[in-house]
Design an enzyme around this catalytic site. Sequence first.
Site, PDB file in Angstrom:
ATOM      1  N   ASP A 154       0.903  -1.214  -0.039  1.00 24.76           N
ATOM      2  CA  ASP A 154       0.001   0.003   0.040  1.00 24.76           C
ATOM      3  C   ASP A 154       0.820   1.180   0.054  1.00 24.76           C
ATOM      4  O   ASP A 154       2.212   1.132  -0.012  1.00 24.76           O
ATOM      5  CB  ASP A 154      -0.949   0.019   1.160  1.00 24.76           C
ATOM      6  CG  ASP A 154      -0.161   0.189   2.502  1.00 24.76           C
ATOM      7  OD1 ASP A 154       0.840   0.459   2.554  1.00 24.76           O
ATOM      8  OD2 ASP A 154      -0.845   0.017   3.722  1.00 24.76           O
ATOM      9  N   ALA A 184      -4.750   3.238  -8.084  1.00 23.48           N
ATOM     10  CA  ALA A 184      -5.148   4.229  -8.913  1.00 23.48           C
ATOM     11  C   ALA A 184      -5.146   5.278  -8.511  1.00 23.48           C
ATOM     12  O   ALA A 184      -5.722   5.566  -7.107  1.00 23.48           O
ATOM     13  CB  ALA A 184      -6.145   3.898  -9.935  1.00 23.48           C
ATOM     14  N   TYR A 232      -8.990  12.565 -15.336  1.00 22.16           N
ATOM     15  CA  TYR A 232      -8.871  11.230 -14.664  1.00 22.16           C
ATOM     16  C   TYR A 232      -8.862  10.239 -15.953  1.00 22.16           C
ATOM     17  O   TYR A 232      -8.058   9.464 -16.174  1.00 22.16           O
ATOM     18  CB  TYR A 232     -10.033  10.783 -13.868  1.00 22.16           C
ATOM     19  CG  TYR A 232     -10.206   9.302 -13.496  1.00 22.16           C
ATOM     20  CD1 TYR A 232      -9.488   8.643 -12.723  1.00 22.16           C
ATOM     21  CD2 TYR A 232     -11.387   8.685 -14.011  1.00 22.16           C
ATOM     22  CE1 TYR A 232      -9.434   7.500 -12.573  1.00 22.16           C
ATOM     23  CE2 TYR A 232     -11.443   7.251 -13.821  1.00 22.16           C
ATOM     24  CZ  TYR A 232     -10.660   6.708 -12.862  1.00 22.16           C
ATOM     25  OH  TYR A 232     -10.661   5.308 -12.716  1.00 22.16           O
TER      26      TYR A 232
HETATM   27  N1  LIG Z   1     -14.033   3.210  -8.527  1.00 21.44           N
HETATM   28  C1  LIG Z   1     -14.572   3.088  -9.747  1.00 21.44           C
HETATM   29  O1  LIG Z   1     -15.794   3.439  -9.783  1.00 21.44           O
HETATM   30  C2  LIG Z   1     -13.500   2.642 -10.954  1.00 21.44           C
HETATM   31  C3  LIG Z   1     -14.579   2.584 -12.281  1.00 21.44           C
HETATM   32  C4  LIG Z   1     -13.647   2.225 -13.458  1.00 21.44           C
HETATM   33  C5  LIG Z   1     -12.567   1.664 -13.112  1.00 21.44           C
HETATM   34  N2  LIG Z   1     -11.874   1.868 -11.749  1.00 21.44           N
HETATM   35  C6  LIG Z   1     -10.624   1.302 -12.063  1.00 21.44           C
HETATM   36  O2  LIG Z   1     -10.511   0.259 -11.061  1.00 21.44           O
HETATM   37  C7  LIG Z   1      -9.118   0.063 -10.382  1.00 21.44           C
HETATM   38  C8  LIG Z   1      -9.449  -0.098  -8.855  1.00 21.44           C
HETATM   39  O3  LIG Z   1     -10.042   0.829  -8.655  1.00 21.44           O
HETATM   40  P1  LIG Z   1     -10.557   1.027  -6.798  1.00 21.44           P
HETATM   41  O4  LIG Z   1     -12.004   1.540  -6.925  1.00 21.44           O
HETATM   42  O5  LIG Z   1     -10.387  -0.269  -6.234  1.00 21.44           O
HETATM   43  O6  LIG Z   1      -9.782   2.009  -6.211  1.00 21.44           O
HETATM   44  P2  LIG Z   1      -9.440   2.501  -4.795  1.00 21.44           P
HETATM   45  O7  LIG Z   1     -10.435   1.853  -4.101  1.00 21.44           O
HETATM   46  O8  LIG Z   1      -9.391   4.289  -4.759  1.00 21.44           O
HETATM   47  O9  LIG Z   1      -8.038   2.422  -4.547  1.00 21.44           O
HETATM   48  C9  LIG Z   1      -7.104   2.803  -5.167  1.00 21.44           C
HETATM   49  C10 LIG Z   1      -5.821   2.449  -4.308  1.00 21.44           C
HETATM   50  O10 LIG Z   1      -4.690   3.006  -4.827  1.00 21.44           O
HETATM   51  C11 LIG Z   1      -3.619   3.549  -3.744  1.00 21.44           C
HETATM   52  N3  LIG Z   1      -3.084   4.596  -4.411  1.00 21.44           N
HETATM   53  C12 LIG Z   1      -3.326   5.697  -4.784  1.00 21.44           C
HETATM   54  N4  LIG Z   1      -2.413   6.593  -4.996  1.00 21.44           N
HETATM   55  C13 LIG Z   1      -1.270   6.194  -4.611  1.00 21.44           C
HETATM   56  C14 LIG Z   1       0.067   6.362  -4.544  1.00 21.44           C
HETATM   57  N5  LIG Z   1       0.530   7.374  -4.805  1.00 21.44           N
HETATM   58  N6  LIG Z   1       1.012   5.425  -4.027  1.00 21.44           N
HETATM   59  C15 LIG Z   1       0.521   4.596  -3.339  1.00 21.44           C
HETATM   60  N7  LIG Z   1      -0.773   3.734  -3.590  1.00 21.44           N
HETATM   61  C16 LIG Z   1      -1.637   4.767  -3.885  1.00 21.44           C
HETATM   62  C17 LIG Z   1      -4.833   3.990  -2.829  1.00 21.44           C
HETATM   63  O11 LIG Z   1      -4.253   3.801  -1.487  1.00 21.44           O
HETATM   64  P3  LIG Z   1      -4.593   4.990  -0.465  1.00 21.44           P
HETATM   65  O12 LIG Z   1      -5.781   4.275   0.069  1.00 21.44           O
HETATM   66  O13 LIG Z   1      -3.598   5.183   0.381  1.00 21.44           O
HETATM   67  O14 LIG Z   1      -5.185   6.210  -1.121  1.00 21.44           O
HETATM   68  C18 LIG Z   1      -5.765   2.801  -2.982  1.00 21.44           C
HETATM   69  O15 LIG Z   1      -5.288   1.934  -2.044  1.00 21.44           O
HETATM   70  C19 LIG Z   1      -8.497   1.390 -10.609  1.00 21.44           C
HETATM   71  O16 LIG Z   1      -7.453   1.029 -11.723  1.00 21.44           O
HETATM   72  C20 LIG Z   1      -9.429   2.243 -11.126  1.00 21.44           C
HETATM   73  O17 LIG Z   1      -9.002   3.298 -12.182  1.00 21.44           O
HETATM   74  C21 LIG Z   1     -12.348   2.134 -10.453  1.00 21.44           C
END
Ligand SMILES: NC(=O)c1ccc[n+]([C@@H]2O[C@H](COP(=O)([O-])OP(=O)(O)OC[C@H]3O[C@@H](n4cnc5c(N)ncnc54)[C@H](OP(=O)(O)O)[C@@H]3O)[C@@H](O)[C@H]2O)c1
Length: 292
Positions: A30, A59, A124
Amino acid sequence: MNIVLFGKNGQLGWEFQRSLPLLGNVAALDRGDLDLCDLAAVQKVLREVRPSLIINASAYTDVDGAETKPDMARTINALAPGVMAETARELGAVLVHYSTDYVFDGGAKTPYTEMDPTNPLNMYGKSKLEGEEHVQQAAGAYLILRTSWVYSLRGNSFVNKVLTWARKNSTLRIVDDQVSGPTWARMLAEITVLALAQNQANGYESIRERSGVYHLAGSGFVSRYEWAKQIVANDPRRAEQTVQGVEPVRSAEFPTPATRPLFSALDCSHFQETFDLQLPPWDRTLELAMAG
Ligand SMILES: NC(=O)c1ccc[n+]([C@@H]2O[C@H](COP(=O)([O-])OP(=O)(O)OC[C@H]3O[C@@H](n4cnc5c(N)ncnc54)[C@H](OP(=O)(O)O)[C@@H]3O)[C@@H](O)[C@H]2O)c1
């Protein structure tokens, strides 16, 4: 095999911690272990662990925040995946990377296929599209899995927000002109693991032959308004709700810093045919997720 998981505390990453051990030994990272803005550190950790599989569940997902922090969004969503992809190729590792329905402009009337032209409307979406390009350019063994409207029952997801609002307000006003496929993070992780497990014997070659962009989301599509109504109806703590009704509103009534595509549902048949897997309907999955 050794596996590196980036983003272990995100919605998707959390679920991967449960399902990835089926495939091998997982080093789950993380932000505290590694800041993805430190691109040299990304390369260093991969060279040290020498994984056969890299899962990038991390992300910068703050869609509105990316409008004012485009450089940070680009570093995390485009440059870091590029480093992962280059290092994966050098190590002979498979990279699984996630992208988004927001690479499209939402002008379609039927679900987008992988062949449809991209045209992101916000920073984004632009940063995620550039990430796809960097992963493709590295030309290793990779899967780019575009998904949509990811939710979990942990944290600040749309599902949890609706449940909270439904216990505080008498009316919920939710946009009905944004349409896509809600995708349960657990389903997304587990289907990915199933696809990878099929190809484990000859993992790198098998994925190299299938390398490309795939759409992978909950089956079917729905407006945010209809989705919210379903969330309210499925609430196992319905007795605590104060909400009397859910009202549809137009996106124009809720201006946000980032413009969202209106129709961004994904046609997932390419993934289903390639990996011989069926994606469950979004509403059945939501019921299962909310049943606890
Ligand atoms: N959420 C949606 O609706 C959605 C829709 C379409 C596609 N996606 C894609 O699906 C994938 C998973 O999304 P998700 O919803 O699971 O995302 P999420 O819950 O926002 O999790 C993203 C993770 O990335 C970590 N992160 C962000 N910046 C960082 C950094 N500088 N260094 C290290 N870690 C970092 C965050 O850590 P912290 O917890 O410390 O911030 C978090 O654990 C991503 O590729 C996203 O673009 C998501």
